[in-house]
Structures are given as C-alpha cells and as structure tokens.
Scaffold this motif. Structure first.
Motif, short mmCIF file in Angstrom:
data_model
loop_
_atom_site.label_atom_id
_atom_site.label_comp_id
_atom_site.label_asym_id
_atom_site.label_seq_id
_atom_site.Cartn_x
_atom_site.Cartn_y
_atom_site.Cartn_z
N SER A 85 -7.50 -7.89 -10.10
CA SER A 85 -8.27 -8.82 -9.39
C SER A 85 -9.24 -9.65 -10.40
N ARG A 86 -9.81 -9.03 -11.52
CA ARG A 86 -10.55 -9.82 -12.70
C ARG A 86 -9.51 -10.69 -13.15
N ILE A 87 -8.41 -10.45 -13.59
CA ILE A 87 -7.38 -11.38 -14.29
C ILE A 87 -7.11 -12.64 -13.38
N PHE A 88 -6.99 -12.43 -12.26
CA PHE A 88 -6.61 -13.55 -11.14
C PHE A 88 -7.73 -14.40 -11.11
N THR A 89 -8.96 -13.68 -10.96
CA THR A 89 -10.43 -14.58 -10.95
C THR A 89 -10.37 -15.47 -12.05
N ALA A 90 -10.27 -14.87 -13.34
CA ALA A 90 -10.52 -15.75 -14.60
C ALA A 90 -9.30 -16.83 -14.59
N LEU A 91 -7.93 -16.58 -14.22
CA LEU A 91 -7.00 -17.58 -14.23
C LEU A 91 -7.38 -18.65 -13.29
N LYS A 92 -7.80 -18.25 -12.10
CA LYS A 92 -8.33 -19.32 -11.25
C LYS A 92 -9.70 -20.20 -11.74
N GLU A 93 -10.70 -19.42 -12.52
CA GLU A 93 -11.77 -20.19 -12.95
C GLU A 93 -11.20 -21.13 -14.09
N GLN A 94 -10.16 -20.75 -14.68
CA GLN A 94 -9.67 -21.64 -15.94
C GLN A 94 -8.71 -22.56 -15.19
N GLN A 95 -8.63 -22.78 -13.96
CA GLN A 95 -8.03 -23.81 -13.45
C GLN A 95 -6.33 -23.77 -13.76
N LEU A 96 -5.85 -22.60 -14.16
CA LEU A 96 -4.39 -22.24 -14.32
C LEU A 96 -3.66 -22.16 -13.24
N ILE A 97 -4.21 -21.19 -12.28
CA ILE A 97 -3.74 -21.12 -10.86
C ILE A 97 -4.60 -21.27 -9.65
N ASN A 98 -4.19 -21.22 -8.64
CA ASN A 98 -5.12 -21.20 -7.49
C ASN A 98 -4.51 -20.37 -6.24
N THR A 99 -5.29 -19.58 -5.73
CA THR A 99 -4.81 -18.85 -4.63
C THR A 99 -5.55 -18.98 -3.40
N GLU A 100 -4.91 -19.19 -2.20
CA GLU A 100 -5.31 -19.33 -1.16
C GLU A 100 -4.51 -18.53 0.10
N GLN A 101 -5.39 -17.40 0.53
CA GLN A 101 -4.66 -16.29 1.29
C GLN A 101 -3.55 -15.95 0.42
N SER A 102 -2.32 -15.80 0.93
CA SER A 102 -1.28 -15.25 0.10
C SER A 102 -0.42 -16.30 -0.78
N ILE A 103 -0.91 -17.52 -0.70
CA ILE A 103 -0.14 -18.54 -1.48
C ILE A 103 -0.74 -18.91 -2.71
N LEU A 104 0.26 -18.75 -3.73
CA LEU A 104 -0.29 -18.96 -5.22
C LEU A 104 0.45 -20.31 -5.68
N THR A 105 -0.62 -21.11 -6.42
CA THR A 105 -0.17 -22.37 -7.12
C THR A 105 -0.23 -22.35 -8.38
N ILE A 106 0.65 -22.52 -9.16
CA ILE A 106 0.38 -22.53 -10.75
C ILE A 106 0.28 -23.86 -11.14
N ASN A 107 -0.77 -24.11 -11.44
CA ASN A 107 -1.38 -25.49 -12.02
C ASN A 107 -0.86 -26.00 -13.59
N ASP A 108 -0.61 -24.96 -14.33
CA ASP A 108 -0.41 -25.28 -15.78
C ASP A 108 0.64 -24.16 -16.36
N PHE A 109 1.94 -24.61 -16.34
CA PHE A 109 2.91 -23.70 -16.73
C PHE A 109 2.83 -23.38 -18.33
N THR A 110 2.52 -24.80 -19.02
CA THR A 110 2.46 -24.68 -20.48
C THR A 110 1.38 -23.41 -20.89
N ALA A 111 -0.05 -23.64 -20.40
CA ALA A 111 -0.80 -22.73 -20.62
C ALA A 111 -0.48 -21.40 -20.27
N LEU A 112 0.00 -21.03 -18.97
CA LEU A 112 0.45 -19.71 -18.76
C LEU A 112 1.62 -19.26 -19.73
#
Length: 218
Positions: free
Chosen positions: A186-213
C-alpha cells in the motif's frame, strides 16, 4: 484460445475439429474453485474472460499464491506431468474459462496444438524463474513495479491497453504473491501515485510514465 489455434498454424478444418471435440466453455462466479490441489485433471483451461489465482495451502492452513492468470492464459498445464492439479485455482471475478480435454485433444493428432502447448509450458517455466529471481534479488518497490509492468506487457500481448487496465487482485493477494507485507504494498502504491507515475481509481490502474517505471527495475 486464439493464441493456441491461429498462431500455431492450424488450418480451418483443424480448428473445427478442436471446437467440436475438445473445447467446453464454463462460467464461474467470483471465488469459485476451478480445480483443487491433488485433484485428478485431464484438462487445461483457457481464460476467455476474467482472471484466476493459483495457490497452495500449507500445513497451518496458510494460503501461498503461486501465480495470477488473466485473459489469454492457460491454467492447469502443471497437471500434464502427474495427471493431478499441482495447485488450487480460484476465480478472482466472474470468469469464462474454456476447458480443453486433453485426452480428446491428443487423440485428434494435431501436432501444431501439441507443439504450442509445449511452448506455453516452457514460457511458464521461464516466468516462474523470473518471478523467483525478482523475489530474491530486488527491493520491495522493484517487486511491485515489476509486477505492474508484467501485467501491462501481458495486456499488450493480447491486444489490450498496456497503459490502463483493471487489477482484479487485492493488495493482500499482491503482497502474498510478492512476499511482502500488505502495508508495504500500500505504501509503494501511494508513493508511485504521489510521484504521478501511476494512478488508481477503484480497481483501474493507469500507468502515466513507462520510462520512469522501467528505470526503477533496470
């Protein structure tokens, strides 16, 4: 099933034979058991829609998830060696699975299908080895990022979006599979979201920056 039949080079008559003799669709509700560890099994199952998880249960009744499978995957391949299921297989959502009855399939002498099953088993072994190395040699963040990217790759290979997809498994299941604490995941998901690398809404996950990941697991 298309990933077995068409790329394997089957002619239309072969596909028709396969349809009539070997394929049987089954609809499973969420958390239905497809097969149980030790159960006699003379079939494999192609996932047409939905998703499943495979797991074992230890002597203390603790569940250990060994793999997740989604659209286009085949489950039950491990039973080819012993004739019995090596794990439990449970749906994570309403799912349509196509049962391939191996005795009838092999009786049709379709070498292209048999060859493709061997390729699928080889790929499964390679994925298991990769997962083991990921568990042993990487940080918690790298484990989670590699997991998300692996699903992205799977989706892309099956003609679906690689940047936006639904995660059918819970954080608890992800933690179990990766050998991490739920709080860590959960902490890692939150950190990735705060860094705007991913976004989650309910069960949908969006990857915003593949290069960074991808740089996180390089």
């Amino acid at each position: 099933m298309q990933s077995i039949c068409v790329p394997a080079g089957l002619v239309p008559t072969d596909v028709e034979i396969l349809d009539k003799c070997s394929r049987e669709p089954h609809l499973f509700n969420k958390r239905n058991v497809v097969f149980s560890e030790g159960q006699k099994l003379n079939s494999v199952f192609a996932i047409k829609s939905g998703s499943v998880k495979c797991y074992t249960i230890d002597s203390n009744g603790k569940q250990q998830i060994t793999s997740f499978h989604m659209v286009g995957d085949i489950v039950g391949l491990e039973s080819l060696a012993s004739g019995s299921a090596a794990t439990y297989c449970e749906t994570m959502e309403t799912s349509m699975l196509c049962e391939l009855k191996l005795s009838k399939l092999f009786a049709q002498e379709l070498p292209k299908v048999e060859s493709n099953l061997l390729q699928l088993m080889s790929r499964r072994l390679a994925n298991c080895s990769k997962h083991y190395l990921n568990i042993v040699n990487t940080s918690a963040e790298q484990k989670v990022v590699a997991f998300l990217l692996s699903i992205s790759t799977h989706m892309h290979q099956h003609g679906l979006s690689r940047s936006e997809y639904r995660l059918p498994m819970t954080r608890t299941d992800i933690a179990n599979y990766l050998g991490l604490a739920v709080e860590t995941v959960s902490r890692i998901f939150t950190a990735l979201k705060e860094q705007q690398l991913i976004n989650t809404e309910q069960s949908i996950l969006t990857i915003n920056d593949f290069t960074a990941l991808e740089s996180r697991v390089a």
